[in-house]
Design a protein around this motif. Structure first.
Motif, PDB file in Angstrom:
ATOM      1  N   TYR A  70      69.684  19.662  -5.148  1.00 51.02           N
ATOM      2  CA  TYR A  70      70.840  20.189  -4.414  1.00 51.02           C
ATOM      3  C   TYR A  70      71.893  20.543  -5.453  1.00 51.02           C
ATOM      4  N   ARG A 124      76.193  34.522  -0.122  1.00 53.55           N
ATOM      5  CA  ARG A 124      77.225  33.745  -0.833  1.00 53.55           C
ATOM      6  C   ARG A 124      76.668  32.362  -1.072  1.00 53.55           C
ATOM      7  N   LEU A 126      76.395  28.929  -2.596  1.00 52.99           N
ATOM      8  CA  LEU A 126      77.433  28.075  -3.199  1.00 52.99           C
ATOM      9  C   LEU A 126      78.587  29.000  -3.604  1.00 52.99           C
ATOM     10  N   LYS A 142      68.761  21.956   1.396  1.00 52.02           N
ATOM     11  CA  LYS A 142      69.453  21.339   2.542  1.00 52.02           C
ATOM     12  C   LYS A 142      68.429  20.585   3.412  1.00 52.02           C
ATOM     13  N   GLU A 213      73.810  28.920   6.829  1.00 53.32           N
ATOM     14  CA  GLU A 213      74.212  28.448   5.501  1.00 53.32           C
ATOM     15  C   GLU A 213      74.531  29.615   4.585  1.00 53.32           C
ATOM     16  N   ASP A 214      75.669  29.521   3.944  1.00 55.48           N
ATOM     17  CA  ASP A 214      76.010  30.419   2.839  1.00 55.48           C
ATOM     18  C   ASP A 214      75.911  31.905   3.181  1.00 55.48           C
ATOM     19  N   ASP A 236      77.234  25.381   8.679  1.00 55.36           N
ATOM     20  CA  ASP A 236      77.463  24.232   7.803  1.00 55.36           C
ATOM     21  C   ASP A 236      78.716  24.407   6.949  1.00 55.36           C
ATOM     22  N   ASP A 237      78.952  25.616   6.445  1.00 59.87           N
ATOM     23  CA  ASP A 237      80.080  25.828   5.523  1.00 59.87           C
ATOM     24  C   ASP A 237      81.419  25.733   6.243  1.00 59.87           C
ATOM     25  N   ASN A 383      81.593  24.569  -5.456  1.00 56.80           N
ATOM     26  CA  ASN A 383      80.280  24.299  -6.029  1.00 56.80           C
ATOM     27  C   ASN A 383      79.755  25.543  -6.724  1.00 56.80           C
ATOM     28  N   ASN A 427      81.130  16.489   0.139  1.00 54.22           N
ATOM     29  CA  ASN A 427      80.129  17.543   0.336  1.00 54.22           C
ATOM     30  C   ASN A 427      79.535  17.394   1.730  1.00 54.22           C
ATOM     31  N   ASN A 428      79.280  18.539   2.364  1.00 51.22           N
ATOM     32  CA  ASN A 428      78.770  18.492   3.739  1.00 51.22           C
ATOM     33  C   ASN A 428      77.429  17.750   3.876  1.00 51.22           C
TER      34      ASN A 428
HETATM   35  C1  LIG Z   1      77.879  22.581  -0.123  1.00 52.61           C
HETATM   36  C2  LIG Z   1      77.806  23.912   0.434  1.00 52.61           C
HETATM   37  O1  LIG Z   1      77.367  24.077   1.557  1.00 52.61           O
HETATM   38  C3  LIG Z   1      78.292  25.024  -0.339  1.00 52.61           C
HETATM   39  O2  LIG Z   1      78.824  24.834  -1.424  1.00 52.61           O
HETATM   40  O3  LIG Z   1      78.144  26.150   0.155  1.00 52.61           O
END
Ligand SMILES: CC(=O)C(=O)O
Ligand SMILES: NC(=O)C1=CN([C@@H]2O[C@H](COP(=O)(O)OP(=O)(O)OC[C@H]3O[C@@H](n4cnc5c(N)ncnc54)[C@H](O)[C@@H]3O)[C@@H](O)[C@H]2O)C=CC1
Ligand SMILES: [Mg+2]
Length: 533
Positions: A70, A124, A126, A142, A213-214, A236-237, A383, A427-428
């Protein structure tokens, strides 16, 4: 058959082979590699050869292995994925599959077992920007945390990367790039693709929870709004990060107020970075203030946001939609662009970084925070670690150990003037495994804001006496399963309160029985016996 047994059919195990020895051998092999990316490649290979052993090792060595699988190393794995790729893993759905996405999803091997998908479009990853089809390892990483942290069965996880193209020229020019060689489509074409994808997901995987995610910020907000009432989905973000930072902030504010004597309702929070994560966290932190009895409007007035152009004010021309809610209407004067000036104007008790701007919290910035606060709260949350707004040892040194600190990626403890300080990791990963598990077990129709908030409160309350005495604001990672169980429990009860649950049986259980059931449902890597022929 496990890979190990299949291999047996052709090659015999050596005469002296025990599972315990082999576990140690694998750890030795892992530790013999110096570069983090080499460690990632090694672990990925081990997972392919013997997934049970891989998860067994992960569970026993979370502190060592999570930073490889991770953040931060997964970021490096994503950047280089086209070059380190070894074997198919996860599911790619490309824009060229439009019109037949259902058929593509139907090729997945474990459809009846599938419970949780992590879906990225690689735009995107991190703080690393648009990595296109190289984004798949973030979904895999994840889901490894779902498996290790919440005991979701590996066969119930579906890592997905949507390949809509990339706007990153070096990938389009790279002969080994594994994605389609198109630039990203416009919003209309992407909406059509996403609508077909989400509908097909529901048809093919009726029991699935989807974690977005992202996605780049505009799309992150857009698709959460578009689908959250129609499908079982969360982002999640925005929501996971909001939840985990609310939790850490509750504990940090208590420590800070104990030192200053100021009421909790007097905190003032400055957000450096106003993207999906910054605004997601800011909205979640409103409830910190409403919990102290402030009105929603008073709560909003305690939050200031900063982007690359400086303090966000309502009179700024062309302000993006997601920045409007926290845009200040009470600032008059020339635009404030320098962070130290903004700190001296706002006088925040907490400075939270979600900016992807490495070392933006300079010595001057950190000392400005320490000048106005007995114990400043400073969370550099970007991150991976090389984008962190401030390194832990600097934050400790510049505040003489007074800082209350949490970072997005992990740091080692720091010794300053003979005292050793332990950093928190905001962190999530502390939230999504338990939130997902709770939603899955309760068969929640949707993931509500209140479920996300209850997850946060459960995490904040999960500190042990020892952790509190050590002034931690997040629990130790080694307790992640216990924490995920508490988070899942709180999420299930909230789903029931809102009538969102479809698993009525859980309603009949008293609290301790329900918590025990959550623990019982967690998958453990089975010990595979070594065949002796
Ligand atoms: C931790 C996370 O989900 C990020 O940095 O996008
Ligand atoms: N700790 C955690 O659990 C999480 C951390 N993150 C991290 O948060 C970061 C931001 O993510 P997003 O919000 O999605 O990205 P984004 O790119 O949408 O937002 C970045 C924001 O920072 C601002 N910014 C950029 N450079 C700046 C500068 N020099 N000065 C002031 N502001 C600046 C931008 O204007 C924008 O508002 C990423 O590094 C991501 O890894 C994201 C989710 C979870
Ligand atoms: Mg993320």
């Amino acid at each position: 058959l496990p890979h190990r047994l299949l291999a047996m059919a052709i090659n015999r195990f050596p005469p002296h082979f025990t599972t315990a020895d082999h576990r140690d051998r694998c750890l030795e092999q892992l530790r013999s590699k110096c570069a983090p990316l080499e460690k990632y490649i090694y672990l990925n290979g081990l997972k392919g050869r013997d997934a049970n052993l891989f998860y067994d090792l992960l569970l026993g060595n979370m502190k060592e292995m999570v930073p490889i699988l991770y953040t931060p190393t997964v970021g490096e794995a994503c950047i280089n994925y086209s070059h380190i790729w070894r074997r198919p893993e996860g599911l790619y759905v490309s824009i060229e599959d439009k019109g037949r996405i259902r058929d593509v999803l139907s090729t997945w091997s474990n459809i009846p077992d599938s419970r949780i998908a992590v879906v990225t479009d690689g735009s995107r990853i991190l703080g690393l920007g648009d990595l296109g089809a190289n984004g798949l390892p973030i979904s895999i990483g994840k889901l490894d945390l779902y498996i290790a942290g919440a005991g979701i069965k590996p066969s119930s996880t579906v890592p997905i990367c949507l390949d809509l193209g990339t706007n990153t020229q070096r990938y389009l020019d790279d002969p080994l790039y594994i994605g389609i060689r198109n630039r990203r489509p416009g919003p209309e074409q992407m909406n059509e693709f996403m609508d077909e994808f989400m509908e097909a997901m529901k048809e093919v995987f009726p029991n699935l929870l989807v974690q977005f995610e992202d996605f780049s910020t505009d799309n992150a907000f857009k698709y959460l709004d578009r689908y959250r009432d129609k499908y079982r989905v969360f982002n999640d973000d925005i929501q996971g990060t909001g939840s985990v930072i609310l939790s850490g902030f509750i504990n940090a504010a208590n420590l800070s107020s104990a030192a200053s004597g100021k009421p909790l309702g007097d905190h003032r929070i400055l957000f450096f970075g106003a993207g999906s994560a910054g605004i997601g966290v800011a909205k979640q932190l409103l409830s910190f203030f409403t919990m102290q009895g402030l009105s929603p409007e008073e709560a909003r007035s305690r939050i200031w946001t900063v982007d690359s152009k400086g303090l966000i004010t309502a009179d700024r021309k062309g302000l993006q939609e997601h920045k409007k809610f926290f845009a200040r209407t009470d600032y008059e004067g020339h635009a404030l662009t320098h962070l130290v000036d903004i700190i001296n104007y706002v006088k925040p008790t907490a400075l939270l970084g979600l900016s992807t701007s490495k070392n933006a919290f300079t010595e001057e910035v950190v000392k400005a925070m320490a000048n106005i606060n007995e114990r400043p709260i400073i969370f550099p949350l970007s991150n991976p670690v090389h984008l962190s707004e401030v390194d832990y040892h600097n934050a400790i040194e510049w505040t003489d150990g007074k800082v209350i600190f949490a970072s997005g990626s992990p740091y080692f403890p720091v010794t300053h003037k003979d005292v050793t300080y332990e950093p928190g990791q905001g962190n999530n990963m502390y939230i999504f495994p338990g939130l997902g598990l709770g939603a899955i077990l309760s068969k929640a129709r949707h993931v509500s804001d209140a479920m996300v908030e209850q997850a946060s409160i459960a995490l904040a309350s999960s500190l042990t006496e020892e952790e509190k005495a050590a002034q931690l604001i997040y629990p130790r990672l080694t307790r992640i399963r216990d924490i995920s169980a508490q988070v899942a429990f709180a999420v299930i009860r909230q789903a029931q309160r809102e009538d969102l649950d479809m698993n009525g049986y859980l309603r009949t259980l008293p609290d301790d029985t329900l918590l025990a059931l959550v623990h019982d449902k967690m998958w453990q890597p089975p010990a595979v016996p070594i065949p002796r022929l």
